[in-house]
Design an enzyme around this catalytic site. Structure first.
Site, PDB file in Angstrom:
ATOM      1  N   SER A  81       7.652 -15.280  32.352  1.00 31.93           N
ATOM      2  CA  SER A  81       7.770 -16.885  32.502  1.00 31.93           C
ATOM      3  C   SER A  81       7.634 -17.215  33.798  1.00 31.93           C
ATOM      4  O   SER A  81       8.132 -16.552  34.673  1.00 31.93           O
ATOM      5  CB  SER A  81       9.139 -17.451  31.884  1.00 31.93           C
ATOM      6  OG  SER A  81       9.987 -16.874  32.781  1.00 31.93           O
ATOM      7  N   ASP A  82       7.273 -18.419  34.046  1.00 36.08           N
ATOM      8  CA  ASP A  82       7.454 -18.992  35.436  1.00 36.08           C
ATOM      9  C   ASP A  82       9.013 -19.287  35.480  1.00 36.08           C
ATOM     10  O   ASP A  82       9.670 -19.501  34.490  1.00 36.08           O
ATOM     11  CB  ASP A  82       6.860 -20.390  35.746  1.00 36.08           C
ATOM     12  CG  ASP A  82       6.605 -20.521  37.223  1.00 36.08           C
ATOM     13  OD1 ASP A  82       7.321 -20.119  38.025  1.00 36.08           O
ATOM     14  OD2 ASP A  82       5.751 -21.252  37.490  1.00 36.08           O
ATOM     15  N   TRP A  83       9.525 -19.293  36.965  1.00 34.19           N
ATOM     16  CA  TRP A  83      10.845 -19.290  37.032  1.00 34.19           C
ATOM     17  C   TRP A  83      11.642 -20.895  36.433  1.00 34.19           C
ATOM     18  O   TRP A  83      11.223 -21.841  36.957  1.00 34.19           O
ATOM     19  CB  TRP A  83      11.404 -19.163  38.417  1.00 34.19           C
ATOM     20  CG  TRP A  83      11.520 -17.706  38.915  1.00 34.19           C
ATOM     21  CD1 TRP A  83      12.754 -17.225  39.573  1.00 34.19           C
ATOM     22  CD2 TRP A  83      10.831 -16.726  38.684  1.00 34.19           C
ATOM     23  NE1 TRP A  83      12.415 -15.790  39.895  1.00 34.19           N
ATOM     24  CE2 TRP A  83      11.227 -15.436  39.325  1.00 34.19           C
ATOM     25  CE3 TRP A  83       9.476 -16.459  38.017  1.00 34.19           C
ATOM     26  CZ2 TRP A  83      10.735 -14.130  39.088  1.00 34.19           C
ATOM     27  CZ3 TRP A  83       8.963 -15.118  37.846  1.00 34.19           C
ATOM     28  CH2 TRP A  83       9.592 -14.070  38.375  1.00 34.19           C
ATOM     29  N   GLY A  84      12.231 -20.566  35.287  1.00 35.64           N
ATOM     30  CA  GLY A  84      12.934 -21.871  34.866  1.00 35.64           C
ATOM     31  C   GLY A  84      11.951 -22.341  33.695  1.00 35.64           C
ATOM     32  O   GLY A  84      12.039 -23.468  33.298  1.00 35.64           O
ATOM     33  N   GLY A  85      11.088 -21.642  33.248  1.00 36.30           N
ATOM     34  CA  GLY A  85      10.041 -22.243  32.358  1.00 36.30           C
ATOM     35  C   GLY A  85      10.232 -21.999  30.939  1.00 36.30           C
ATOM     36  O   GLY A  85       9.487 -22.018  30.106  1.00 36.30           O
TER      37      GLY A  85
END
Length: 707
Positions: free
Chosen positions: A247-251
Site C-alpha cells: 500500500s501507499d502510506w495511508g492508502g
C-alpha cells in the site's frame, strides 16, 4: 518436512523457491503470518525471528535513499552516516531517451539501497503525464507509454541486481495530487490499456519487478491499494505478477477489501494510538488485529493470508535471504559521476537562436546570473522524495567552478520566493546589473515548495511563480544575450519565448546539478536530451484541461481518452510551444531516406526498417532517432501517430551510421474494449521517422494483410 527437522528446506537456497516458501509457511503460526502483512514501524514490517526470517525494510525514493527516520515518526533520526547521493529526478532520466542510462541509474541507486540494508526501494514511478499541473510529475517518466515502458525496465533490472526489490508505483491512474485520497477516476478501458497501464505491464513482465505499490485514488469505486480490478484481475491474472503489492502510506481503508482485493503489505495507516497511549498503534492497522480476529472467527479463510505471505516470502527469498546478493556501495564518487552523466544526457536545449550557446569564453568578460534557483537546494523538498544529500552543487557554484578563472561571474536573485523582501527592489537591481553584462543567465523555474512540484499539492497554473516572467521580460529589454534555464519537473508557460535567444530545460539534477549544467552551457558536453512530454502554450492546449473536468471532485473523468500529450495536440491541430521528443544540439544531423524490408506483411511477419543518419556539424554529438506508426485508415478513432521505437546514437563530426528498427504486428494494434483484446486491422500503415514528434524526416508506407 515437519517443524522438528534439523535442516529446514526454507533455509536451503539450493532448493526451488516455491518449495522453500511452502516449507516456511507450514512452520508459521497464524499470528506470525498476520504480522508479516502490516507495518511494525514507519518503514519496516516484521519477519519471523524464531525462524530466522528477517524484517523487511523499505526506503524512499525513486532518486535517492531517504535518511534514516525515527521508529514511529517522520522526523529524521539524525544519523551522521546516512547522507546519500542524489540522482536526477525521473523526468530527467526519461529525457535521456537512453535505456543504458536507466540501467546504470537502477544499478547505482540499488547499490545505495543495498548498502543501507533496505530490501524494498519505493520506486520507480511511471504514472503518465496527463496534466502539467500534477505535483509529482517530476517523479515520473513522461507522457508516452512506450517511452516510459522502455525506460522503466532497465531501471527495475538494475535495482534488483543488488537483491533489492523495485516497487513500481503508483498503480494506477494517480495523475494528480489534488483530492488524491478521495477522487474516483473514470477512464475507458481503451485508455487504461493503451495509455496508463503499459509501463506497469512492462515493469512486471519484462523487468520482473518484485513489488508494486498501489495508488491513493479510487478506480471503479475501490481504492487502488485494494482494488479487485487492478490487483487481482489485471496485475495477478492477466500479467502473472508473483511479487508483493504494497500500500501507499495511508492508502488502506478496509480490512475485508484489503484481505480479498489483492493487498499484501499495509504501511502508513493513520491511527491515534501513538497519541492516546496504546502500546502499539500498528495493532490497529486493517491487516493487523482486525484481520487476525476475522481469520480466527472463520470470517476470512486462512488461505487468504497464506497467499499474502507466499508473496512476501517470495520477495524475502529474492532479497534479504539471498545469500549471494552483493554488499552495495553508498555515497561514492562513482555514483556521483553516474548522476552527473545522467543529468548531462537529460538536459534539453529547447531554443538556441544566434547560436548563443555554448558560451564563448573568449568573447565573454562578465556573466550575470539571476534567479533563486541558481542557489536553491533542490534535493530538499517535494514531499517523500526529499533527500539528505551528501552534497549538492548549485548551478551558480558549478558555473563559477568551471569559468571563474576566465570570466567574472556576478549573482543577484532577481526575485524572491518568500513573502519577506521586496521583489521590485531585487528586480531593479538585476536589471541594472544586466546592462553591462556580456551574458545574462536567468536560472528560475519551479522549486519543490508547496504547489511548485511537490507531493500532496498540484500547481495552480502553468506560469512561472514569484513574478519570474516579468523579470525575464525586463532583462530582455536591456540585454539581448540572455539564456533562460528552467529548473523544474514540469512544463511551464513561456510568454517571453520570442524575446530570449536561448532556453534550457534543466530538471532537478541531484548532487552534481551545477557541474552538469555548467558542462552543457559551456559546451564541454553536447546536449542530447529530448522532451518526454509536450510543452503547451497554455493550459487549454491540454485535453485534460480543454475538456473541463480536471481536477474533478469526488469523480474525475478522463474525457480525452487515449488522446494524451502529443496525441491530443495532433488531433486538435494545436501547435505546441515545444513538441514531444524535441531537443536541440550544438551540432546538426541529417536523415537519409528510410527503407523497409517489405511493402506487405502478415500477422507473423516482422518489418525491418533502416535509414542513414549523418552528423553534418563540426563536433560530436548524440541524436535520438524516433519511430512513430500511423494507421492510415481505421474503423476506430486512432491517434495520428504513436511512438513505437527509438534509438540514441553517438556520431562523430561527419560520421554516418545506419539506424535499424524492427516493427511487428503488435506495434500496429489498438485495444478493443468489446473483445478485451489487442487488435491489428488489415490495411495501410505508415512509419514516420524523425527527430521529434513534430520533426518527421522520412516516411515509409506498407500494408498489413490478413494471414
Amino acid at each position: 518436512m515437519d517443524a522438528q527437522s534439523d535442516f529446514p528446506v526454507y533455509q536451503d537456497d539450493s532448493k526451488p523457491m516455491e518449495e522453500r516458501i511452502e516449507d516456511a509457511l507450514h512452520r508459521m503460526t497464524l499470528e506470525e503470518k498476520v504480522a508479516m502483512c502490516h507495518a511494525q514501524s514507519k518503514f519496516s514490517s516484521a519477519g519471523v525471528p524464531r525462524l530466522g526470517i528477517p524484517d523487511n525494510w523499505a526506503t524512499d525514493g525513486p532518486h535517492g535513499i531517504r535518511a534514516e527516520g525515527l521508529w514511529d515518526k517522520w522526523d529524521q533520526a539524525e544519523w551522521t552516516n546516512d547522507s546519500c547521493i542524489a540522482f536526477p529526478a525521473l523526468t530527467c532520466l526519461a529525457a535521456t531517451w537512453n535505456p543504458e542510462m536507466s540501467l546504470l541509474y537502477g544499478k547505482s541507486i540499488g547499490e545505495e539501497a543495498r548498502y543501507r540494508n533496505k530490501n524494498i526501494l519505493l520506486g520507480p514511478g511511471v504514472n503518465i503525464y496527463r496534466t502539467p499541473l500534477n505535483g509529482r510529475n517530476f517523479e515520473y517518466m513522461g507522457e508516452d507509454p512506450l517511452l516510459a515502458s522502455r525506460m522503466v525496465v532497465p531501471y527495475v533490472r538494475g535495482v534488483q541486481e543488488n537483491g533489492v526489490a523495485a516497487c513500481v508505483k503508483h498503480f494506477a491512474l494517480n495523475n494528480q495530487e489534488i483530492n488524491r485520497h478521495s477522487v474516483n477516476v473514470n477512464v475507458s478501458d481503451r485508455a487504461l490499456y493503451e495509455i496508463y497501464l503499459p509501463a506497469f505491464k512492462a515493469a512486471v513482465q519484462e523487468g520482473q519487478a518484485w513489488a508494486v505499490m498501489g495508488a491513493y485514488n479510487l478506480y471503479k469505486g475501490q481504492h487502488c491499494c485494494h482494488n479487485q480490478y487492478l490487483l487481482n484481475d489485471i496485475l495477478r491474472r492477466e500479467w502473472g505478477f508473483d511479487g508483493v503489492v504494497i500500500s501507499d502510506w495511508g492508502g488502506t481503508y478496509d480490512t475485508k477489501q484489503a484481505a480479498y482485493n489483492g493487498l499484501d503489505m499495509e504501511f502508513g495507516t493513520g491511527t491515534n494510538g501513538l497519541t492516546t497511549g496504546v502500546v502499539n498503534a500498528y495493532d490497529d492497522y486493517f491487516l493487523s488485529k482486525p484481520f487476525l480476529r476475522m481469520l480466527q472467527a472463520g470470517e476470512i479463510d486462512e488461505k487468504i493470508v497464506d497467499d499474502k505471505v507466499r508473496n512476501i516470502l517470495r520477495m524475502v527469498f529474492r532479497t534479504n535471504m539471498n545469500k549471494h546478493r552483493p554488499w552495495g556501495l553508498f555515497g561514492t564518487a562513482e555514483h556521483a559521476l553516474t548522476g552527473r552523466q545522467i543529468a548531462q544526457e537529460g538536459i534539453v536545449l529547447l531554443q538556441n537562436k544566434r547560436s548563443l550557446l555554448p558560451i564563448d569564453l573568449n568573447g565573454v568578460g562578465k556573466i550575470l546570473v539571476v534567479g533563486e534557483n541558481a542557489l536553491k537546494m533542490m534535493t530538499v523538498g517535494g514531499g517523500s522524495s526529499s533527500l539528505k544529500a551528501k552534497y549538492e552543487i548549485s548551478p551558480l557554484d558549478g558555473l563559477r567552478k568551471r569559468v571563474g578563472n576566465q570570466v567574472e561571474v556576478v549573482y543577484t536573485p532577481g526575485y524572491i520566493s518568500r513573502s519577506s523582501g521586496n521583489n521590485n527592489e531585487v528586480t531593479a537591481e538585476a536589471i541594472e546589473l544586466a546592462k553591462d553584462a556580456d551574458l545574462v543567465i536567468f536560472i528560475g523555474g519551479l522549486n519543490k515548495d508547496d504547489f511548485q512540484d511537490c507531493e500532496d499539492s498540484d500547481r495552480k497554473n502553468l506560469g512561472l511563480p514569484y513574478g519570474q516572467d516579468q523579470v525575464i521580460e525586463e532583462l530582455s529589454k536591456v540585454n539581448k544575450n540572455i539564456v533562460v534555464v528552467i529548473i523544474s519537473g514540469n512544463a511551464v508557460a513561456m510568454p517571453w519565448i520570442d524575446k530570449v535567444p536561448a532556453v534550457v530545460q534543466g530538471w532537478y539534477l541531484g548532487t552534481e546539478a551545477g557541474n552538469a549544467l555548467a558542462s552543457i552551457l559551456v559546451g564541454d558536453v553536447n546536449p542530447s536530451g529530448k522532451l518526454p512530454m509536450t510543452y503547451g502554450v497554455n493550459l487549454n492546449d491540454y485535453g485534460s484541461h480543454a475538456l473541463g473536468e480536471y481536477p474533478g471532485g469526488k469523480e474525475e473523468t478522463y474525457h480525452e481518452g487515449i488522446f494524451v500529450g502529443y496525441r491530443w495536440f495532433e488531433k486538435q491541430k494545436i501547435r505546441p510551444l515545444f513538441p514531444f521528443g524535441h531537443g536541440l544540439s550544438y551540432t546538426t544531423f541529417s536523415y537519409g531516406k528510410a527503407s523497409a524490408s517489405s511493402k506487405v506483411i502478415t500477422g507473423s511477419d516482422e518489418l525491418n526498417v533502416s535509414l542513414p543518419v549523418r552528423n553534418t556539424g563540426s563536433r560530436e554529438g548524440k541524436e535520438v532517432v524516433q519511430l512513430y506508426v500511423r494507421d492510415v485508415k481505421s474503423s476506430v478513432e486512432r491517434p495520428y501517430k504513436e511512438l513505437k521505437a527509438f534509438r540514441k546514437i553517438h556520431l562523430k563530426a561527419g560520421e554516418e551510421k545506419h539506424v535499424d528498427f524492427t516493427v511487428t504486428v503488435d506495434d500496429l494494434k489498438y485495444f478493443d474494449e468489446e473483445k478485451h483484446d489487442w487488435i491489428a486491422e488489415p490495411g495501410r500503415f505508415e512509419i514516420l521517422i524523425g527527430s521529434s514528434s513534430a520533426d518527421i524526416r522520412s516516411v515509409v508506407g506498407f500494408e498489413l494483410k490478413q494471414q
